[in-house]
Each structure stands twice: as structure tokens, then as C-alpha cells.
Design a protein around this motif. Sequence first.
Motif, mmCIF file in Angstrom:
data_model
loop_
_atom_site.group_PDB
_atom_site.id
_atom_site.type_symbol
_atom_site.label_atom_id
_atom_site.label_comp_id
_atom_site.label_asym_id
_atom_site.label_seq_id
_atom_site.Cartn_x
_atom_site.Cartn_y
_atom_site.Cartn_z
ATOM 1 N N ASN A 166 0.838 -1.158 -0.276
ATOM 2 C CA ASN A 166 0.107 0.102 -0.159
ATOM 3 C C ASN A 166 0.953 1.290 0.034
ATOM 4 O O ASN A 166 0.442 2.303 0.658
ATOM 5 N N ASN A 167 2.008 1.346 -0.834
ATOM 6 C CA ASN A 167 2.793 2.532 -0.553
ATOM 7 C C ASN A 167 2.477 3.476 -1.807
ATOM 8 O O ASN A 167 2.779 4.367 -1.868
ATOM 9 N N SER A 176 6.704 -3.799 7.388
ATOM 10 C CA SER A 176 6.374 -2.961 6.346
ATOM 11 C C SER A 176 6.675 -3.666 5.080
ATOM 12 O O SER A 176 6.253 -3.329 3.987
ATOM 13 N N LYS A 230 -5.430 3.885 -5.656
ATOM 14 C CA LYS A 230 -5.800 3.730 -4.640
ATOM 15 C C LYS A 230 -7.229 3.188 -4.396
ATOM 16 O O LYS A 230 -8.164 3.495 -5.206
ATOM 17 N N ASN A 250 -6.166 6.641 4.618
ATOM 18 C CA ASN A 250 -4.856 6.501 5.444
ATOM 19 C C ASN A 250 -4.659 5.354 5.860
ATOM 20 O O ASN A 250 -5.046 4.342 5.351
ATOM 21 N N ASN A 251 -3.311 5.226 6.409
ATOM 22 C CA ASN A 251 -2.672 3.992 6.887
ATOM 23 C C ASN A 251 -3.273 2.962 7.507
ATOM 24 O O ASN A 251 -2.638 1.966 7.696
ATOM 25 N N TYR A 262 -6.511 -1.612 10.325
ATOM 26 C CA TYR A 262 -5.495 -2.232 11.001
ATOM 27 C C TYR A 262 -5.981 -2.408 12.522
ATOM 28 O O TYR A 262 -5.353 -3.335 13.083
ATOM 29 N N SER A 277 2.636 -0.693 4.865
ATOM 30 C CA SER A 277 2.714 0.031 6.167
ATOM 31 C C SER A 277 1.604 0.401 6.638
ATOM 32 O O SER A 277 0.921 1.298 6.221
ATOM 33 N N TYR A 278 1.207 -0.204 7.903
ATOM 34 C CA TYR A 278 -0.124 0.112 8.484
ATOM 35 C C TYR A 278 0.166 0.648 9.937
ATOM 36 O O TYR A 278 1.131 0.137 10.635
#
Length: 547
Positions: free
Chosen positions: A197-198, A247, A211, A269-270, A408, A251-252
Motif C-alpha cells: 500500500n505505498n 512493512s 488507491k 489513510n494508513n 489495522y 505499512s499500516y
Amino acid sequence: MVIKVHCMKKLLVSILCAATLFSCRKLDQPITRDYNEGAYWRNEEDLQAALTSCYENMSNDGYFFGDEALSDNAYVNGDGFDQVTRISSGAYDPSNNRVQGEWGYRFTCIRKCNTVVLNADKVPGIDSVRKHRILAEARFIRAYSYFQLVNWYGDVPFYTNLITIDEAKTISRTDKVSILNFIQQELTAIRADLPVNNYSGAANGYAEKDKGRITRGAAIALSARVHMFKSEWQAAIDDCELLINKSDNGSYGLQSSYSNIFTVANEYNNEVILDFQYGGGRTFSTQRTFLPQTVALLRSTLVPTQDLVDDYIMLNGKGISEPGSGYDENNPYQNRDPRFEATILHDGSTITDFEGKVQTILTKPGSVPATNSVEDQGASPTGYYFYKYYDRTATNYNSGLNLIALRYADVLLMYAEAKNELTQLDAGVWDMTIRALRARAKFTDEAALGFPGSSQETLRTIIRRERRAELAFEGIRAFDIRRWKIADQVMNKPVRGIKVTSGGFNTDPNGYIIAENRQFTNPKHYLWPVPTFERDQNTNLGQNQDW
């Protein structure tokens, strides 16, 4: 099964051709073009359009929000959301709208995914990495659809080809365990072909414009959820550990503000691992059913229950009925879990409406004005309204806010639960999961933040209560109470609202409004019946126990 005719979001694709399967490329756009088989599969754009159609059939807002009323968190006043109240009250049969609609909706999606998987090789000149990513996304969506089906119906027809009408009329059901095993295998097999998810554009052809599409983290998180449903605790732990504080697979992390997670301004958002895409031509007006009628100018029908309100802990970490909690029945909303105020509107709550005006919501009998009180026919019958997922940016109440399917926080909660089930929940795991969630929610009392060091059973109660508070109004609770096998306890009692002292309301002995009496029979109601229409078309489908 897959031969029922639907329209718009319930559009069912013909068994014999792919003519109306596909939409334009953007995930947030509705189906706008038709194709015929001979003119299709010309290039990557066609394949992407076919995949987008699969995404559009992953979920709709009616199911997402309506699922909350299939639990003890919420109640729908009337027959809205495809008659979910009849299901919750136990007064339904195989012809119920939601029971029939869910079946057709999921099998529509499965056929779309099968079409993509079986035809991707026909597309000339497509980059191999991008093709495998598209295939992985379609396989994920298919696995997700089967997961929804087996959780509602148990054994269901299973196929990965494009079955004919004759086959659809004779196919039998495959056992739930075999389908869950297939889901698990698929979610493992596709991981390497999915990007992280970068959004950098460097990972498997993934770029900013993508996205909202499925990532490797989503496959891992859904795999963990499947393991939780199968009580495969160590396997769930292993999956969660691929995402927690690492990661390699994405990256969460937790957002600093709980309420900001559910806003248009903070989409992607992460903390979000997977969300259902809205915006552009795809919007929903469902918030008009769960907001006060003075805000949304429509009758309030999807509302929280007193049982949900009562489960939010105090700022010192204690439940309201525990000694030393400090709970005051005369001031029931003071010193409560901050997530309560971010999720639910109660008597005395304030909300900024669509015109920018601040309203104070009054729900008690005798309130002036009485528009939002339990006395008004258009108001919440429980005296509460949902606030989470309120989108003030909506134009004419039509929101383009994405609806979160996996985040997350759920990974942390699954990890804590699985660790506890193996008696491995220690202070280190607690601090990484429950403490982190409560700290983010703005708890400050060490009594709430610190590891309680209790028995496995006590910790189980704490974790389940934490899941309920953190994930309320996200469509999770209905599945949780079924996998925990407590639905026959929590759904076998009345829907309660606020406590009243006058007004001729139907109340329990303690004065709490009774909005509805519910019944949940074990084992019958743990699975929905096979829909009447489907059994009329195919006598080989059989029926679930006691239906």
C-alpha cells in the motif's frame, strides 16, 4: 441460483454471455457501457473494466449498514434495509428480501470474477505483472464473496467456471469447510501478485491512481479473519504478525484520531486496509436513515440500542455495572469511552448539520422541541442516533465516503483475541493491541490502559467488549456473535432504548423502552435458509436445518 433477473445494483449477468458485465475503469463509477463477447478482451482497458465490475459487486451501502441491525448493536424500525428486522426478530422465512438478495448478489459477483479469471489470457499484449495483479484482485473478490455466503448460509454451490443454465438448475451445495479451505488457499496464493500500500508506482505497477484497489495487506488481513472464524488461532496470529509493526506487506498503523478515520478528508489513510469505493457517480444517501430527522430531513430508522450504549466502558476501564466504575445513572453519558461520543448521538449531544448550524439533540420525552425525542413518530425509537459515518460534505445528502471493510485496528484485535485463546496474552501483547487502541481513543487513566493480568475468561470478555466499541457500526458485530456462538443469547431479548419515567411507553421493569422483542433459535437461526426462488429452480439445493 444465478439465473434470477435483477436491475441496477442487483443486475444479474446472463449465464450464456458477458454482455452486461462491465463498467468503466474508475472504481467509483457505476456501470455505464455494454459489450458483447465478440468485441471484448481487446486490450488491458477491457480487462480493467471487467475487474471494476467485480469491485462494484463487493458490497452495497444497504448491506454494509443494514448488517449492524442483524446484531444487538442496532435496530431498524420498519421493513427497510431489505427486511433485516424480520430476520433479527426471528420472524422470517426463505422468501425474505435480504435472504434472497444476498444470495443473488454474491453469486453475481462470483460469476463476474470467474469471467475475469477465465478470460484474462485472451487479452493481447498485456504486461505479465499487471495481468497477474488483476487476476489476484478478481480471485480475492471471489474469495470474499464466498466468505460472505458461507457465513450466512453455510453450505452453498461452489464453482470457479462459467456454469450453464442447465448446470445452475442441477448443481448441489458444497460443504462450508471445503469452501473455507479454498478461500484460505486463494488468499495465500495471490499474495505475491498483489502490491503493497505505498502507492509509489514501483510495486507491481501500483500507482496513486489505483488507491482503493486490493493490496497484499488486504489478502493477509482477510486470511486472518477467516482463520478466526475457523478458530485456527495460531494461523490467525501468524497472519497478523505479517502486518503488525512490519512493512514488508504494507505499512499500516493507527491514526491519531479515531473519529477522523471515517471522513472523506482522511480517506486512504494508513489504518485502512480495504474499503469499498464511493464517490463520483457512485454515492449513497443511507446516512439519512441513521441521523436525527432535524439533520437529515428524513425519518430515523436505523438506530443504536441501549445494549450497545451500555457496553461502552468508563474512563477508568470498568464496565458500568462493575464496582468502582463511577457510573451515574442520572448522568449516564459522563466519563465514558471516548469512542462512544464519536459513534453515537444521545440526549444532549451536539452536531453540526449540513447547513453548518450546531444542533443540540434532545431525545427524552417532554423535550422542546420534540422532533428528535422518542415521542415523535419520525424520531429514533430508542432515543439514540448513529454519528459515525456522518458525511457533512455530502451533496443533497448523497455521500461519496468510502466504507471500510478491513482496518489495522481489527488486525490488532484479532491478534489479541487469538493470543488469549492460546493463553498467550501477556503485558507485551496487551500494550501492542488493547492499550494502543485505548490510548488512541484518548484514555489516560492507567487503570484503563494497564494490563489487567486477569484470567483467560475475564480477558476474553474485555477483548470482545473492546471489539464492539472499536468496530461499532462497521458491520462486524453480526458476524462476531455468530462465530462466538452467543447470538442465541444476545439476540434472544428485547431491543431496548433510553430509560423513561412517563409517557405510556412499553418498558421493561427498569423503565427502559422496549422497541421490539427478538427471538433467535439455536441452531436454526445461525444460518439463513436457502432462498425459496433458488430451490424452486433447483431441487438439488436442499435446505438448512429446521427450515
